[in-house]
Each structure stands twice: as structure tokens, then as C-alpha cells.
Motif scaffolding. Structure first.
Motif, mmCIF file in Angstrom:
data_model
loop_
_atom_site.group_PDB
_atom_site.id
_atom_site.type_symbol
_atom_site.label_atom_id
_atom_site.label_comp_id
_atom_site.label_asym_id
_atom_site.label_seq_id
_atom_site.Cartn_x
_atom_site.Cartn_y
_atom_site.Cartn_z
ATOM 1 N N TYR A 103 0.833 -1.204 0.000
ATOM 2 C CA TYR A 103 0.000 0.000 0.000
ATOM 3 C C TYR A 103 0.870 1.258 0.000
ATOM 4 C CZ TYR A 103 -3.901 3.136 0.914
ATOM 5 O OH TYR A 103 -4.838 4.127 0.792
ATOM 6 N N ARG A 107 1.564 3.756 -3.271
ATOM 7 C CA ARG A 107 1.186 5.151 -3.086
ATOM 8 C C ARG A 107 2.362 6.071 -3.439
ATOM 9 N NH1 ARG A 107 0.300 8.716 1.226
ATOM 10 N NH2 ARG A 107 -1.565 9.845 0.645
ATOM 11 N N SER A 111 2.431 8.463 -6.669
ATOM 12 C CA SER A 111 2.646 9.895 -6.414
ATOM 13 C C SER A 111 3.805 10.412 -7.256
ATOM 14 C CB SER A 111 2.944 10.142 -4.932
ATOM 15 O OG SER A 111 1.824 9.826 -4.134
ATOM 16 N N ARG A 137 10.658 -3.366 11.263
ATOM 17 C CA ARG A 137 9.644 -4.068 12.044
ATOM 18 C C ARG A 137 9.560 -5.541 11.697
ATOM 19 N NH1 ARG A 137 4.973 -0.673 13.922
ATOM 20 N NH2 ARG A 137 5.339 1.445 13.213
ATOM 21 N N TRP A 165 -8.053 2.919 -9.606
ATOM 22 C CA TRP A 165 -8.835 4.045 -10.133
ATOM 23 C C TRP A 165 -8.861 3.889 -11.644
ATOM 24 C CZ3 TRP A 165 -9.769 9.178 -7.638
ATOM 25 C CH2 TRP A 165 -9.470 9.183 -6.264
ATOM 26 N N PHE A 179 -17.149 15.490 -8.369
ATOM 27 C CA PHE A 179 -15.693 15.390 -8.345
ATOM 28 C C PHE A 179 -15.256 14.043 -8.895
ATOM 29 C CE2 PHE A 179 -11.490 14.548 -6.611
ATOM 30 C CZ PHE A 179 -10.830 15.711 -6.995
ATOM 31 N N THR A 202 -5.614 5.864 -2.339
ATOM 32 C CA THR A 202 -5.873 7.309 -2.390
ATOM 33 C C THR A 202 -5.300 8.022 -3.612
ATOM 34 O OG1 THR A 202 -3.885 7.822 -1.132
ATOM 35 C CG2 THR A 202 -5.901 7.479 0.134
ATOM 36 N N VAL A 203 -4.609 7.313 -4.491
ATOM 37 C CA VAL A 203 -3.982 8.021 -5.611
ATOM 38 C C VAL A 203 -4.633 7.614 -6.942
ATOM 39 C CG1 VAL A 203 -1.816 8.604 -6.743
ATOM 40 C CG2 VAL A 203 -1.823 7.997 -4.321
ATOM 41 N N ASP B 58 -1.784 14.838 5.100
ATOM 42 C CA ASP B 58 -1.794 13.524 4.450
ATOM 43 C C ASP B 58 -2.425 12.512 5.383
ATOM 44 O OD1 ASP B 58 -1.386 11.646 2.491
ATOM 45 O OD2 ASP B 58 0.797 11.619 2.628
ATOM 46 N N ALA B 59 -2.753 11.374 4.863
ATOM 47 C CA ALA B 59 -3.284 10.264 5.651
ATOM 48 C C ALA B 59 -3.125 9.002 4.833
ATOM 49 C CB ALA B 59 -4.763 10.496 5.970
ATOM 50 N N LEU B 60 -3.200 7.869 5.497
ATOM 51 C CA LEU B 60 -3.069 6.596 4.789
ATOM 52 C C LEU B 60 -4.392 6.137 4.201
ATOM 53 C CD1 LEU B 60 -0.700 4.701 7.241
ATOM 54 C CD2 LEU B 60 -0.133 5.680 5.015
ATOM 55 N N GLY B 61 -5.457 6.890 4.457
ATOM 56 C CA GLY B 61 -6.752 6.485 3.921
ATOM 57 C C GLY B 61 -7.443 7.649 3.239
ATOM 58 N N MET B 62 -8.577 7.331 2.648
ATOM 59 C CA MET B 62 -9.328 8.303 1.867
ATOM 60 C C MET B 62 -10.026 9.300 2.783
ATOM 61 S SD MET B 62 -9.738 8.314 -1.414
ATOM 62 C CE MET B 62 -10.484 7.194 -2.581
ATOM 63 N N ARG B 78 -11.743 13.607 -3.255
ATOM 64 C CA ARG B 78 -11.258 12.344 -2.717
ATOM 65 C C ARG B 78 -9.928 12.035 -3.400
ATOM 66 N NH1 ARG B 78 -14.282 13.564 0.434
ATOM 67 N NH2 ARG B 78 -16.153 12.563 1.258
ATOM 68 N N GLY B 79 -8.993 11.514 -2.630
ATOM 69 C CA GLY B 79 -7.686 11.155 -3.166
ATOM 70 C C GLY B 79 -6.660 12.232 -2.868
ATOM 71 N N ARG B 80 -5.408 11.798 -2.714
ATOM 72 C CA ARG B 80 -4.318 12.753 -2.522
ATOM 73 C C ARG B 80 -2.986 12.052 -2.747
ATOM 74 N NH1 ARG B 80 -5.761 14.746 3.020
ATOM 75 N NH2 ARG B 80 -6.694 12.951 3.986
ATOM 76 N N LEU B 81 -1.967 12.880 -2.989
ATOM 77 C CA LEU B 81 -0.626 12.344 -3.226
ATOM 78 C C LEU B 81 0.154 12.315 -1.915
ATOM 79 C CD1 LEU B 81 0.277 14.296 -6.503
ATOM 80 C CD2 LEU B 81 -0.855 12.072 -6.273
ATOM 81 N N ASP B 82 1.209 11.548 -1.912
ATOM 82 C CA ASP B 82 2.088 11.419 -0.753
ATOM 83 C C ASP B 82 2.704 12.781 -0.395
ATOM 84 O OD1 ASP B 82 3.881 9.434 0.931
ATOM 85 O OD2 ASP B 82 5.241 10.893 0.007
ATOM 86 N N VAL B 84 5.197 13.762 1.643
ATOM 87 C CA VAL B 84 6.659 13.945 1.672
ATOM 88 C C VAL B 84 7.160 14.181 0.249
ATOM 89 C CG1 VAL B 84 8.880 12.899 2.240
ATOM 90 C CG2 VAL B 84 6.907 12.522 3.741
ATOM 91 N N VAL B 105 2.853 7.433 11.448
ATOM 92 C CA VAL B 105 3.780 6.527 12.137
ATOM 93 C C VAL B 105 3.199 5.133 12.371
ATOM 94 C CG1 VAL B 105 5.002 8.412 13.261
ATOM 95 C CG2 VAL B 105 3.098 7.325 14.445
ATOM 96 N N THR B 106 1.887 5.024 12.316
ATOM 97 C CA THR B 106 1.280 3.709 12.497
ATOM 98 C C THR B 106 1.412 2.967 11.162
ATOM 99 O OG1 THR B 106 -0.347 4.929 13.784
ATOM 100 C CG2 THR B 106 -0.786 2.592 13.428
ATOM 101 N N HIS B 107 1.840 1.751 11.188
ATOM 102 C CA HIS B 107 1.983 0.887 9.997
ATOM 103 C C HIS B 107 3.237 1.171 9.166
ATOM 104 C CE1 HIS B 107 -2.164 -0.132 10.802
ATOM 105 N NE2 HIS B 107 -2.564 1.105 10.525
#
Ligand code: FMN
Lengths: 453, 379
Positions: A103, A107, A111, A137, A165, A179, A202-203, B58-62, B78-82, B84, B105-107
Motif C-alpha cells: 500500500y 502510493r 505519487s 519491524r 482508479w 468530483f 488514495t492516488v 496527508d493520511a493513509l486512507g481516503m 477524494r484522493g491525494r498524493l504522498d 513527503v 507513524v502507524t503501519h
């Protein structure tokens, strides 16, 4: 019509071939060095820029290895930044499938492909060792035999995400207030023996659909993985016969997967030394070889075969009489090449015989047996060699590794590239904006399997 | 005491703006959200306004209108790029403004995030920071499929404990190379002095990391770390910049007293216009278009840049070192900040007229920290 040559440049990473002591040698970490090399490659109309990766500093004899360049940036971050200072050059980087999750990596590549306008490439590598695992980890749990199975599933899972997508999903029609074409854009589910993931990616689908996939393993499993999934192989077989054999082998494997011969490019790593004449270049090459293999480096490389502390030996003296130690854990850690010595005792005997016959010191012997410059000669000679290897199907092109950064590609760009262009075997202008365009690869259709429920 | 410090100003960039209906504004660029040009223009606008930094959300989900998972709405962004990578893509095209992307930081792996932010610091010549975020959402766990994040207070506590460990590991990795570790000593053939590289040897409940980093110590030594005050993470992680959400000036006084970070920023959503009536009408229009209303975490301000300046200066006097404005509409409210609010503050002698430092730490008045391992070796 002769085959068209593909050329890429590798920002040298951690290795003993970089001559960091050369007065022209610049920083290996400052961004300006990356900009300089990438812009030279783009000026020369190269296909792409390449970054290797290692996720743990190498050790030998229980200590951090300090003779080679040490330290490198994060792959994605540097490539994204390079997208701002280049326009057409492909931006490919090595990302490990063992110490990452699909994932996150999907992403990041999607990106990068958006942010570079379709220039992203991914060299999928599979290092699995527990030593590197100590930084992560997941640790080092993955058995050697499982690494390509994880890599294959990882790539399959990433493919599901890249395709999640459909093209045209972002409508962005503000008057109608629509949208997204479909409220479930990005929905995915993938399950196999390594991964069980589901949700929403999300991308949106990126300019190339998927990044270009490179593969760099050499084993049977690695070649099969490449034949099944890769767009290009980064190989280490740059010489005529070995190259032709490798080339024929991997191209033959494609049929099993219903793929055409031109859907997988073979791009060996190659180094070069240029001179006004072939004799000049030969002399320069000899000097560079001695710079690359200092006395200290010769001893360290010998230790990697002997698997013993040889620090007491004189690099200008004869080879050790004792045999390699095959009983213990390896003295060198975090290095793929140590596994190349399949039978260390036999190799050591062979080296000793060779040194005695030629009256070679340790350092001279190591210079002889360790990798050498691929192309040495005047610009015309080098252009001939490159063209010949491509036309005789030893390669589809080369990934060039300069021995000095950041301006170690300048001479090649200024002298060899024009000769290749004159013969009509290398582009004079980019014909399209994406890396797939440069490599003659199709943009894949989204093979979308929308999960139900 | 903080009254004597200059006011710091930042903006948080998020899609088409913080209001869910922002993308439908006439000046919005909803078709460009996934292009480099869109982000470059925004950050250049922030730099034009001499802002201290931008954060990139940012976030890891939608994005979702629901708390419990993604929705299926088609009428919002909806949707976004990384984040960083967005920051890295912009870095070579800007020169002064700080770049603080969010990284969850999670995952994820502290080793990867440490080298990514360090590298952002290299490509921006010392302007990187990091906004720490945890992910407690079950549907985000499902994207990784490796662990179920426990919900409820204990689960949240675990996530915060893990996040605090994570930040500690990242900070140790940044210090795992001393600044002068690269020696290029031709006489001994050594590229580095390995005595100046350090194993961090971190072992905790969620992960252990040996180190050293593969990336040398970043230009700032330690890029500033930002985190929200609400969860207590900022305090646990020793954040350099803590983001708070006061409602009013009294709230500001209470909040400031509780924070130990060098910088306490207030988050404030803004809808701006030169005419106060018009600003409030913009807000109403956005809410009407959205239908569902707009319940952000932070307070919402709708008014003129002059009114906003009044509020910010009151808050600053009450002890805040800075304010992070969350433009409801991009680029409209960002332009109102850089071309309306900033001149207003400058006229009142409350904001810089030119950048006085080239690094983010420099702008924030934070010294470049000594390396923890170098101190050890001296002792
Ligand atoms: C030319 C070449 C370049 C490689 N570059 C990297 C690299 O940058 N990072 C890495 O972890 N492994 C790298 N590898 C290692 C391979 O990904 C793979 O792990 C290794 O070759 C062992 O796989 P094999 O048994 O299929 O050969 C490279 C291998 C080759 C042949």
C-alpha cells in the motif's frame, strides 16, 4: 533499420568503483550532485536516471566498512526533487519488496509518477537478510526461498492498487458538483499467501498507468520473475558472449507469459573510460583501476573470499597460503556479492595459481580478478563497442555507472552520444514525455477487478 | 515572555482547502490537485507572503465525511498524493519557506521516515520538518492487513506509546552520523570515520531498530517535529512545534501554560475577504453548497485580514508563538493571507519584511542541536 540504443545513468551508490579521492569527486549526498548528474543525462537525451538502495551500512569483521563511499539519500525523496529540475528524464529507483508494504510503496510510486508527469520507474529488489532486517519491524524472518514469492505477490498487490482508479475517474466538474465519476474509485481487495489487504487507494491512476518495472536479480528465480513481470532487466552481463547468453535466456522465457520479445529490455550495468586515443584511454583505465583497488581495499576484497581477517598481510606481497574459512558465519555483512563465491576454496586455489604464474601481488591479483571497465577507448571505439553489443543482441542498451560524480558523465555526453546519434542509433530529441515513451513500452490498460461488497 | 518574540505564521495545505465545498469555488483548481504545478503555485504563494512554513496534510486512507470509514460521495474531493514527495517536488523551486509534510507513524517504518525527512532536508537545504500523525482507523489498518489496531482508550494509548517510540527512533537515526563523519582521508583510504557513526540499538514493544541510518545527519541536524497537542503526543514526543485549537483568548492562556514545546501554534480555519460581509457570505455559501455543514476541529474565522490581524495579535499577546492558518479555500484564502493579512501585520510592525534565515530552525529561532552521540564520546 538498426536497433535503437537505450542509455541510462546510475548515480553510483556504495561500491569500490567510485574514485572518491579524485580531486574532481564531489559530494555523494548534497542535492546539487544529483541535479548535476541528472541534468547532464537529460542533456544527452538519456532514457533514465537510476538510484540503487541499501538499507543497512555494510560491515566487515564486525565493523562498519569505511573504505568505500558510505551514505545515500532516500530514493523517493530524491527522485521527486529531481522531477522539479528535469523535464523528460526517467526517474527510477530501487525499492525493496521485503522491508516495505504494497500500500505504501504503490502510493509512493503513483505519487512520483504524477509529480514527474509520467517518468517513474521501480527496480524491485529482494534482499532478505536478517542483518538488514534489524532495521525494520518485520525483522529478517523471510526465508531466502520466499523472497521472490513475496516480491511477485508484492508486485501483484501493487498492480491492483495502481489499477484501482479507472482512467478519467477524476471529473472535477464544479458546476454539476461531481468530483468523482464513481464513489468507489480506488476500492481494492487483494489476498494471497503474503498479503490480505482491502480498502480504498488514495492516488488516482497515474500518467504511465504503472511505473516502469525493472528487476535486478540474476538467479533462475530472478530471471523468471523478470520474464513474468518486468519491463527491463538491470543485469551484470555486459560482455559479448555472456551478454548474448543472458539476453537469449531471458527473452526466451517471455513466451511462457504470453509476452513479446520487445516487452522486456536487457540493460546491463556498464562503466567506461574515455581518452583521445585508445592508448590514452587504456592508460587512464589502468590508473583508475589502481585508484579503485587501494592496498587496503585489496586486502578487504580478499577477506571476502577467504572469510578471514587478513589485515596482517602485505597488499604488495604474495597471497595467503591458508585456505578460506568456510566453517563460520561470513565476515562481510550487508553485501550481495559475497554469495557469488560458490566454492571459495577452489576459487582461492585458482587465484593463488594465477598470482604465482604472473608473479602478482595481492593488490595486482585483485585488480586482475575484480570487475573491470566495460568500455575503454576513444569515443569512436566506445561508440562502436556499444553499438555492436546492442546490434548483436548482447543488450538493448546500458546503465552507465560513472566512477566520479557529479561530472563523470560529461565527457561521454559530449563525445560518445553525438557519434551514436550520427549513426542513427540514438535519439536526438525525446519523442514523448513519459519513461514508457522513451523505452518504447505501451501504457498498460487498467485490468480492473472491482471488489464487490 | 513570548510577547517579545516575533509572531510566526504558517499555513496548512490540504486539497482544495479545508472546507469540503472549496473545490467548487470559481477560483479553485480541482482538476489540478494531482499535479506538481498546483502545489508549486501554492507554496510559492506562501513564500511570497514570507510565511515560516507550510504543512502538507496527508493520511493513509481516503478523505471521508464519516468517522468510521470511507464514504462513497462523489461530490467532494477524494484522493491525494504522498505529502513527503509533494514537499520534495517543491523544494528545489522555493528557497526560504519551511516544508513540513505529514508522515504517519502507524503501519510505517521509522527507518524509512527518518531517511525521507533527512533527505527532504538535503533537497531543501535545511527547510524540512515533520508532522507526526497516528492512524487509529480500522480501515487504514486493512490497507496493511498486518495488525488490527485496538480501538477504545487502551488502543489509543498504545498507538501514542508507539508513536513516541517512533519519534525517538527517528531522532536517534538523525543523530546516528556525527556531522563530520565523512573524512575522505586518502592517506588511510577511509571515506568515513566509523567511530563517528553510531548504532542506535533501540528496542521497544513495537519494533527494534539497530541503525545507523543510511543517510548522513541532515543539514539542520534535527529537522523540527510538529504534532497536535490534543492527544498528548506532542508532549510525549518532545515536539518542537505543537499545534493547538483554542476557541478564544482565554482558551489560549490555558493552553499555553500546559505546553512545554518551544513553539505553540494555534490552528484557525479562515475564510477571508476585504469586506467582512462578503467573507461571512462566502462561508455561508460554502456551507450551503456542502449541505452537511462543516464541523472542523479548529475554530473558524470569517472576516477581513484586518480583523484577523487583531485576533492573531491578541492571541500572540496571550502567549502563542505562532498561528497556523487553515485556508478554507485554496488558493483564494491563501492569497488573502499572503497579500492581505501579511501586509496588515507588517504595517503594525508584527511580522517580518524579509526572510531572516535560510533554514526552518533558523526561522523558528531554534538553534542547531548538538549531536547526542557526539556528546557521549566527549564525556
Ligand atoms: C545489476 C544489479 C544491481 C542490483 N542493485 C541492487 C540494489 O540497489 N539494492 C539491493 O538491495 N539489491 C540490488 N541487487 C540485488 C538483487 O536485487 C538481488 O537481491 C540479488 O541479485 C540476489 O538475487 P538473485 O539470487 O536473483 O541474483 C542488484 C543486483 C544486480 C544484478
Amino acid at each position: 533499420m538498426p536497433k535503437q540504443i537505450h542509455l541510462a545513468v546510475h548515480f553510483p551508490g556504495v561500491n569500490n568503483t567510485t574514485v572518491w579521492s579524485d580531486p574532481r569527486s564531489g559530494s555523494h549526498i548534497e542535492f546539487a550532485s544529483f541535479v548535476r548528474l541528472a541534468q547532464t543525462a537529460e542533456r544527452a537525451k538519456f532514457d533514465f536516471f537510476f538510484l540503487a538502495e541499501g538499507l543497512r551500512l555494510r560491515e566487515q569483521g564486525g565493523q562498519i566498512y569505511d573504505l568505500d563511499v558510505v551514505g545515500r539519500p532516500d530514493t523517493f525523496t530524491v527522485l521527486s526533487a529531481l522531477a522539479a529540475v528535469t523535464d523528460r528524464l526517467g526517474l527510477t529507483g530501487t525499492i525493496n519488496s521485503t522491508f516495505n508494504e504494497p500500500y505504501e510503496v504503490a502510493r509512493q510510486f503513483a505519487s512520483l509518477d504524477h509529480l514527474s508527469g509520467g517518468r517513474a520507474g521501480w527496480n524491485v529488489v529482494t534482499s532478505w537478510d536478517a542483518f538488514t532486517g534489524e532495521n525494520f519491524r518485520r525483522g529478517g524472518f523471510l526465508a531466502e526461498s520466499d523472497r521472490y514469492s513475496r516480491a511477485a505477490r508484492f508486485l501483484a498487490a501493487a498492480g491492483v492498487l495502481f489499477d484501482s482508479w479507472p482512467d478519467g475517474a477524476v471529473v472535477a466538474d464544479r458546476d454539476r458538483g461531481v468530483f468523482l465519476a464513481d464513489g468507489r474509485a480506488g476500492a481494492f481487495a487483494h489476498r494471497d499467501e503474503h498479503f490480505d489487504i482491502a480498502g480504498r487507494f488514495t492516488v488516482p491512476r497515474s500518467p504511465q498507468g504503472r511505473p516502469v518495472i525493472l528487476q535486478a536479480g540474476d538467479s533462475d528465480a530472478g530471471r523468471e520473475f523478470a520474464a513474468a513481470t518486468a519491463d527491463a532487466i538491470f543485469s551484470r552481463h555486459s560482455r559479448r558472449e555472456a551478454g548474448q547468453a543472458f539476453y537469449a535466456d531471458v527473452k526466451r522465457r517471455l513466451a511462457t507469459y504470453g509476452r513479446d520479445r520487445d516487452e522486456l529490455l536487457v540493460l546491463p550495468a556498464a562503466t567506461f573510460v574515455l581518452g583521445d586515443t585508445d592508448a590514452d584511454a587504456g592508460e587512464r583505465a589502468a590508473v583508475i583501476r589502481r585508484q579503485q583497488i587501494s592496498g587496503q581495499t585489496a586486502i578487504k576484497l580478499l577477506e571476502q573470499l577467504w572469510n578471514r581477517d587478513l589485515s596482517g598481510y602485505d597488499p604488495d606481497g604474495p597471497l595467503p597460503e591458508i585456505d578460506p574459512d568456510v566453517s563460520t558465519e561470513h565476515i562481510a555483512r550487508g553485501r550481495a556479492s559475497v554469495r557469488m563465491h560458490r566454492d571459495p576454496v577452489a576459487t582461492a586455489r585458482e587465484w593463488r595459481a594465477r598470482a604465482e604464474a604472473g608473479k602478482l601481488s595481492i593488490r595486482e591479483l585483485v585488480i586482475e580478478v575484480s570487475g573491470r571497465q566495460t568500455f575503454v577507448g576513444s569515443p569512436r571505439t566506445v561508440a562502436d563497442q556499444i553499438d555492436d553489443l546492442v546490434q548483436c543482441d548482447a543488450a538493448d542498451g546500458f546503465i552507465l555507472v560513472p566512477h566520479v560524480v557529479p561530472d563523470g558523465l560529461d565527457e561521454f555526453a559530449d563525445t560518445v552520444v553525438p557519434l551514436l546519434q550520427e549513426r542513427g542509433v540514438f535519439r536526438t530529441e525525446y519523442t514523448g514525455p513519459t519513461l514508457r515513451d522513451h523505452l518504447g513500452l505501451r501504457r498498460p490498460a487498467a485490468t480492473r477487478a472491482v471488489p464487490t461488497g | 515572555m513570548s510577547r517579545s518574540l516575533p509572531l510566526r505564521l504558517a499555513v496548512a495545505l490540504n486539497g482544495a482547502g479545508w472546507h469540503p465545498a472549496a473545490w467548487r469555488e470559481p477560483t479553485a483548481r480541482p482538476a489540478d490537485l494531482f499535479t506538481a504545478g498546483y502545489w508549486t503555485d501554492l507554496v510559492r504563494e506562501a513564500e511570497h507572503g514570507l510565511l515560516d512554513f507550510v504543512t502538507i496534510e496527508d493520511a493513509l486512507g481516503m478523505q471521508s465525511s464519516r468517522a468510521d470509514g470511507p464514504d462513497e460521495r462523489t461530490d467532494q474531493v477524494r484522493g491525494r498524493l504522498d505529502a513527503v514527495q509533494i514537499a520534495a517536488r517543491i523544494a528545489p523551486l522555493t528557497r526560504h519557506v519551511g516544508l513540513i509534510p505529514t508522515a504517519t507513524v502507524t503501519h510505517t517504518e521509522p527507518f524509512h521516515v527518518a531517511k525521507a525527512i533527512a533527505t527532504l532536508d538535503y533537497v531543501s537545504a535545511g527547510r524540512a520538518g515533520w508532522q507526526v500523525q497516528v492512524s487509529e482507523l480500522p480501515h487504514e489498518s486493512a490497507h496493511f492487513g498486518r495488525r488490527v489496531v485496538e480501538t477504545g482508550p487502551r488502543g489509543v494509548q498504545d498507538l501514542l506509546d508507539e508513536a513516541a517510540d517512533y519519534v525517538e527512533v527517528v531522532r536517534r537515526l538523525w543523530d546516528s552520523w556525527e556531522d563530520d563523519a565523512e573524512i575522505r582521508d586518502a592517506a588511510t583510504g577511509r571515506f568515513i570515520d566509523r567511530d563517528k557513526l553510531h548504532y542506535i540499538g533501540f528496542t521497544g514493544r513495537w519494533f527494534s531498530v539497530q541503525g545507523p541510518s543510511i543517510t548522513p545527519r541532515p543539514p539542520q541536524g534535527q529537522p523540527p517535529v510538529g504534532a497536535p497537542a490534543a492527544t498528548g503526543l506532542a508532549a510525549r514526543a518532545g515536539a518542537d512545534v505543537v499545534f493547538t485549537t483554542p476557541r478564544d483568548t482565554d482558551d489560549v492562556r490555558d493552553i499555553v501554560g500546559d505546553q512545554s514545546a518551544p513553539h505553540v501554534f494555534a490552528d484557525l480555519v479562515v475564510v477571508l475577504d476585504g469586506d467582512a460581509q462578503a467573507a461571512r457570505a462566502h462561508r455561508r455559501r460554502l456551507d450551503d453548497v456542502d449541505g452537511a455543514g462543516f464541523p472542523p476541529d479548529a475554530a473558524v474565522f470569517a472576516g477581513t485580514p484586518g480583523e484577523l490581524a487583531d485576533r492573531l495579535l491578541r492571541w500572540h499577546a496571550a502567549g502563542l508563538t505562532g498561528v497556523r492558518l487553515l485556508p478554507a479555500r485554496l488558493p483564494a484564502d491563501l492569497r488573502a493571507i499572503s497579500r492581505g493579512l501579511v501586509p496588515e501585520l507588517q504595517t503594525r510592525g508584527a511580522f517580518r519584511h524579509r526572510y531572516e534565515a535560510t533554514t526552518l530552525r533558523g526561522l523558528l529561532g531554534l538553534p542547531r542541536p548538538a549531536n547526542r552521540y557526539a556528546e557521549d564520546s566527549v564525556a
